[in-house]
Design a protein around this motif. Structure first.
Motif, PDB file in Angstrom:
ATOM      1  N   GLU A 184       0.861  -1.184  -0.095  1.00 38.32           N
ATOM      2  CA  GLU A 184       0.054  -0.062  -0.080  1.00 38.32           C
ATOM      3  C   GLU A 184       0.936   1.192   0.064  1.00 38.32           C
ATOM      4  O   GLU A 184       0.600   2.053  -0.804  1.00 38.32           O
ATOM      5  N   PHE A 185       1.852   1.405   0.605  1.00 40.40           N
ATOM      6  CA  PHE A 185       2.614   2.376   0.909  1.00 40.40           C
ATOM      7  C   PHE A 185       3.356   2.570  -0.545  1.00 40.40           C
ATOM      8  O   PHE A 185       3.770   3.598  -0.728  1.00 40.40           O
ATOM      9  N   MET A 186       3.819   1.457  -1.291  1.00 41.65           N
ATOM     10  CA  MET A 186       4.337   1.859  -2.424  1.00 41.65           C
ATOM     11  C   MET A 186       3.368   1.902  -3.699  1.00 41.65           C
ATOM     12  O   MET A 186       3.674   1.856  -4.710  1.00 41.65           O
ATOM     13  N   GLY A 187       2.072   2.106  -3.498  1.00 44.55           N
ATOM     14  CA  GLY A 187       0.994   2.078  -4.543  1.00 44.55           C
ATOM     15  C   GLY A 187       0.935   0.963  -5.267  1.00 44.55           C
ATOM     16  O   GLY A 187       0.684   0.853  -6.505  1.00 44.55           O
ATOM     17  N   VAL A 188       1.263  -0.436  -4.878  1.00 46.16           N
ATOM     18  CA  VAL A 188       1.245  -1.672  -5.671  1.00 46.16           C
ATOM     19  C   VAL A 188       0.247  -2.479  -5.015  1.00 46.16           C
ATOM     20  O   VAL A 188      -0.094  -2.446  -3.873  1.00 46.16           O
TER      21      VAL A 188
END
Length: 245
Positions: A112-116
């Motif tokens: 989630e932090f990395m937008g994946v």
């Protein structure tokens, strides 16, 4: 053996010292772990992690013989074209000593932090592995669901191509190792009984689990083709080596 490239006390000096000791003592290879950014449940021990590919590229110039591997790279968090380039570079700079251990990832916060997207990470990783092999083989065209390229060039092509060891303890991980990898490299909750069962069902599959020093003999007795061992400290590493003399 697993390098101390993660944990609150990890440091360049500790990584260099342990890699040097492993080479001196005759170990086959040293392995680095990956996490990029974690939430609260991942902080211990993965809040502090030195990037594995950068670390192993550095060690390639500080060592002469010992193999270098990742245990593991979180493939769904990488663009596979960039990953193929990084791995090819480490393989070439190390003189062909690199092995790519891959995993799907378990820490939802990291995705989630990395937008994946967390869901579907296995399907993306399967395609990524195929794409890695296509680029390393010099293929100029690849048509995938997630990534494609046409009339493309990416060199250097690593020689030899790095082996890909597939992490994870699930049945899908075993199938992925059979279909796309060169070995099954489970860790964590995998027991000697799991190794014995998989070797009985798939004797052609190399099985090289990651485990503690205390479990190493049991894994080998169960049919493992080797083990990647985690040590609590350098003294345990040296005692393990003395026992095997």
């Amino acid at each position: 053996m697993i390098l101390p490239n993660y944990g609150k006390d990890s440091s360049p000096d500790g990584i260099r010292r342990v890699a040097g000791a492993a080479e001196e003592l005759g170990f086959d290879s040293v392995w680095a772990t990956e996490h990029i950014i974690v939430g609260p449940e991942g902080v211990d021990p993965y809040g502090r992690v030195y990037d594995p590919l950068v670390t192993l590229g550095w060690l390639a110039g500080l060592t002469q013989r010992i193999g270098l591997g990742t245990s593991i790279i979180l493939v769904p968090l990488h663009n596979p074209m960039h990953l193929a380039k990084e791995v090819a570079t480490v393989q070439e700079l190390s003189g062909g000593r690199f092995t790519l251990g891959v995993g799907m990832g378990w820490h939802r916060d990291e995705f989630e932090f990395m937008g994946v997207e967390f869901e579907g990470r296995g399907r993306r990783a399967d395609e990524a592995i195929r794409l890695l092999r296509a680029l390393w083989s010099g293929e100029r065209d690849f048509e995938g669901r997630y990534w494609s390229f046409h009339d493309a060039t990416s060199e250097p092509r690593p020689s030899p191509q790095p082996e890909i060891w597939v992490g994870g303890g699930s049945e899908r991980a075993v199938r992925r190792a059979l279909e796309l990898g060169d070995a099954w490299h489970p860790s964590g909750g995998t027991a000697p009984g799991d190794v014995r069962r998989v070797k009985q069902e798939h004797p052609e599959l190399r099985v090289i689990p990651r485990c503690s020093a205390a479990k190493a003999d049991a894994m080998l007795d169960a049919g493992a083709d080797g083990v990647v061992v985690s040590f609590a400290d350098e003294s345990e590493l040296r005692e393990f080596a003395r026992r095997l003399e």
